[in-house]
Design a protein around this motif. Structure first.
Motif, PDB file in Angstrom:
ATOM      1  N   ARG A   1     -31.157  18.983   0.740  1.00 33.71           N
ATOM      2  CA  ARG A   1     -31.482  18.336   2.012  1.00 33.71           C
ATOM      3  C   ARG A   1     -31.107  16.855   1.998  1.00 33.71           C
ATOM      4  N   HIS A   2     -30.840  16.346   3.168  1.00 37.85           N
ATOM      5  CA  HIS A   2     -30.524  14.936   3.340  1.00 37.85           C
ATOM      6  C   HIS A   2     -31.748  14.101   2.990  1.00 37.85           C
ATOM      7  N   TYR A   3     -31.570  13.078   2.175  1.00 35.28           N
ATOM      8  CA  TYR A   3     -32.697  12.283   1.696  1.00 35.28           C
ATOM      9  C   TYR A   3     -33.422  11.568   2.832  1.00 35.28           C
ATOM     10  N   VAL A   4     -32.690  11.190   3.886  1.00 31.63           N
ATOM     11  CA  VAL A   4     -33.277  10.435   4.991  1.00 31.63           C
ATOM     12  C   VAL A   4     -33.818  11.351   6.083  1.00 31.63           C
ATOM     13  N   SER A   5     -32.976  12.237   6.588  1.00 34.77           N
ATOM     14  CA  SER A   5     -33.361  13.078   7.730  1.00 34.77           C
ATOM     15  C   SER A   5     -34.068  14.363   7.325  1.00 34.77           C
ATOM     16  N   LYS A   6     -33.954  14.742   6.054  1.00 34.71           N
ATOM     17  CA  LYS A   6     -34.527  15.977   5.502  1.00 34.71           C
ATOM     18  C   LYS A   6     -33.834  17.241   6.050  1.00 34.71           C
ATOM     19  N   ARG A   7     -32.743  17.074   6.739  1.00 37.97           N
ATOM     20  CA  ARG A   7     -32.017  18.231   7.271  1.00 37.97           C
ATOM     21  C   ARG A   7     -31.164  18.870   6.183  1.00 37.97           C
ATOM     22  N   PRO A   8     -30.850  20.165   6.321  1.00 36.61           N
ATOM     23  CA  PRO A   8     -30.078  20.852   5.279  1.00 36.61           C
ATOM     24  C   PRO A   8     -28.677  20.268   5.128  1.00 36.61           C
ATOM     25  N   LEU A   9     -28.347  19.889   3.912  1.00 35.74           N
ATOM     26  CA  LEU A   9     -27.082  19.230   3.653  1.00 35.74           C
ATOM     27  C   LEU A   9     -25.891  20.157   3.903  1.00 35.74           C
ATOM     28  N   LYS A  10     -26.030  21.406   3.510  1.00 32.53           N
ATOM     29  CA  LYS A  10     -24.927  22.354   3.630  1.00 32.53           C
ATOM     30  C   LYS A  10     -25.068  23.291   4.828  1.00 32.53           C
ATOM     31  N   GLY A  11     -26.025  23.007   5.696  1.00 33.89           N
ATOM     32  CA  GLY A  11     -26.242  23.883   6.841  1.00 33.89           C
ATOM     33  C   GLY A  11     -27.222  24.993   6.498  1.00 33.89           C
ATOM     34  N   PRO A  12     -27.399  25.932   7.445  1.00 32.56           N
ATOM     35  CA  PRO A  12     -26.621  26.053   8.686  1.00 32.56           C
ATOM     36  C   PRO A  12     -26.912  24.916   9.663  1.00 32.56           C
ATOM     37  N   TYR A  13     -25.860  24.500  10.383  1.00 35.13           N
ATOM     38  CA  TYR A  13     -25.981  23.442  11.373  1.00 35.13           C
ATOM     39  C   TYR A  13     -26.196  24.055  12.755  1.00 35.13           C
ATOM     40  N   PRO A  14     -26.920  23.384  13.626  1.00 36.69           N
ATOM     41  CA  PRO A  14     -27.173  23.925  14.971  1.00 36.69           C
ATOM     42  C   PRO A  14     -25.892  24.169  15.754  1.00 36.69           C
ATOM     43  N   ASP A  15     -25.940  25.130  16.655  1.00 36.85           N
ATOM     44  CA  ASP A  15     -24.799  25.419  17.524  1.00 36.85           C
ATOM     45  C   ASP A  15     -24.458  24.186  18.363  1.00 36.85           C
ATOM     46  N   GLY A  16     -23.189  24.012  18.621  1.00 40.48           N
ATOM     47  CA  GLY A  16     -22.738  22.915  19.467  1.00 40.48           C
ATOM     48  C   GLY A  16     -22.382  21.649  18.717  1.00 40.48           C
ATOM     49  N   LEU A  17     -22.694  21.594  17.417  1.00 36.02           N
ATOM     50  CA  LEU A  17     -22.338  20.423  16.634  1.00 36.02           C
ATOM     51  C   LEU A  17     -20.911  20.554  16.102  1.00 36.02           C
TER      52      LEU A  17
ATOM     53  N   ASP B   1     -26.328   6.949  16.254  1.00 34.76           N
ATOM     54  CA  ASP B   1     -26.981   7.905  17.134  1.00 34.76           C
ATOM     55  C   ASP B   1     -26.059   9.100  17.370  1.00 34.76           C
ATOM     56  N   GLY B   2     -26.620  10.290  17.293  1.00 41.65           N
ATOM     57  CA  GLY B   2     -25.842  11.495  17.528  1.00 41.65           C
ATOM     58  C   GLY B   2     -25.298  12.149  16.276  1.00 41.65           C
ATOM     59  N   VAL B   3     -25.398  11.449  15.148  1.00 46.00           N
ATOM     60  CA  VAL B   3     -24.990  12.054  13.872  1.00 46.00           C
ATOM     61  C   VAL B   3     -26.171  12.852  13.337  1.00 46.00           C
ATOM     62  N   TRP B   4     -25.964  14.135  13.131  1.00 42.59           N
ATOM     63  CA  TRP B   4     -27.055  15.045  12.760  1.00 42.59           C
ATOM     64  C   TRP B   4     -27.328  15.022  11.263  1.00 42.59           C
ATOM     65  N   VAL B   5     -26.254  15.028  10.474  1.00 44.48           N
ATOM     66  CA  VAL B   5     -26.411  14.956   9.029  1.00 44.48           C
ATOM     67  C   VAL B   5     -25.098  14.459   8.423  1.00 44.48           C
ATOM     68  N   THR B   6     -25.199  13.855   7.248  1.00 48.43           N
ATOM     69  CA  THR B   6     -24.021  13.401   6.515  1.00 48.43           C
ATOM     70  C   THR B   6     -24.118  13.855   5.071  1.00 48.43           C
ATOM     71  N   ALA B   7     -22.977  13.880   4.398  1.00 51.90           N
ATOM     72  CA  ALA B   7     -22.944  14.181   2.971  1.00 51.90           C
ATOM     73  C   ALA B   7     -21.704  13.536   2.385  1.00 51.90           C
ATOM     74  N   VAL B   8     -21.786  13.164   1.119  1.00 49.16           N
ATOM     75  CA  VAL B   8     -20.616  12.607   0.451  1.00 49.16           C
ATOM     76  C   VAL B   8     -20.011  13.647  -0.475  1.00 49.16           C
ATOM     77  N   GLY B   9     -18.704  13.478  -0.710  1.00 50.21           N
ATOM     78  CA  GLY B   9     -18.020  14.424  -1.566  1.00 50.21           C
ATOM     79  C   GLY B   9     -16.584  14.023  -1.814  1.00 50.21           C
ATOM     80  N   TYR B  10     -15.794  15.013  -2.204  1.00 50.29           N
ATOM     81  CA  TYR B  10     -14.420  14.770  -2.618  1.00 50.29           C
ATOM     82  C   TYR B  10     -13.500  15.708  -1.836  1.00 50.29           C
TER      83      TYR B  10
END
Length: 220
Positions: free
Chosen positions: A33-49, A70-79
């Motif tokens: 989960r995202h450390y700030v928003s607590k949303r799932p990092l890898k999804g599933p993401y809501p429809d429409g995003l 504003d409007g960014v639902w979740v972020t993640a870093v990677g390669y």
């Protein structure tokens, strides 16, 4: 001196397939989960995003910039953009995986447009530096936009051309940003996810050119 020169050269040039590190079949462990928003990092993401993928130097500061929009639902870093499957941070730092540090941005287009994300991307780093970003030197810090679909690709290209004109008018250099269809994205280790939320005084090399990006209508 020869050894130092050889190592620097490897960091400034992308490896060929036969030179790349082998990597591994399984993904490396990361946060759920995202450390700030607590949303799932890898999804599933809501429809429409929608998703976007950007590389603008060290991913710690870049990710914070995007998650605060504003409007960014979740972020993640990677390669992304390289050869080695499921690389580690240490492996990417050698320059022998071909990847650059990137931020995955999942956003609601009803609140924040892809054009808004592109504008933030261009104005918060220097896209003319090639295989580096400020004091961070190497292929892992190169500027990149990896597009999801033709519309994003067209928008990215149009915004690059508009920003190139603005930079040239101010005496700036040539944009070296890589624009390509989104390749495989590999999530970075948990310690790198939302790093600056966990370490508020940590390193952030996010710097713009001071030149505003005039967004063309085609990126709306």
């Amino acid at each position: 001196m020869f050894f130092l020169s050889d190592m620097l050269n490897k960091k400034l040039t992308l490896p060929k397939p036969g030179e790349a590190l082998p990597g591994r079949m399984k993904p490396i462990p990361t946060a759920t989960r995202h450390y700030v928003s607590k949303r799932p990092l890898k999804g599933p993401y809501p429809d429409g995003l929608e998703t976007a993928l950007f590389g603008l130097g060290c991913f710690w500061g870049a990710e914070r910039m995007f998650w605060q929009m504003d409007g960014v639902w979740v972020t993640a870093v990677g390669y992304a953009g390289g050869i080695t499957p499921n690389p580690t941070y240490q492996e990417t730092c050698t320059g022998l995986t071909g990847h650059t540090e990137v931020v995955l941005v999942v956003f609601d287009p009803k609140i924040v447009s892809y054009a808004d994300l592109l504008k933030a991307f261009w104005e918060n780093h220097d896209p003319t530096q090639g295989m580096r970003q400020g004091n961070d030197v190497g292929t892992t810090y190169r500027s990149a936009i990896y597009s999801f679909g033709e519309a994003q690709h067209a928008a990215a290209t149009a915004s690059r051309d508009a920003y190139q004109a603005a930079l040239a008018a101010g005496g700036g250099g040539r944009i070296t940003t890589e624009i390509a269809p989104a390749p495989a994205f590999y999530f970075a280790e948990e310690e790198h996810q939302q790093y600056l939320a966990k370490n508020p005084y940590g390193y952030c090399n996010l710097r713009g050119t001071g030149v505003s990006c005039p967004m063309p209508r085609t990126t709306a």
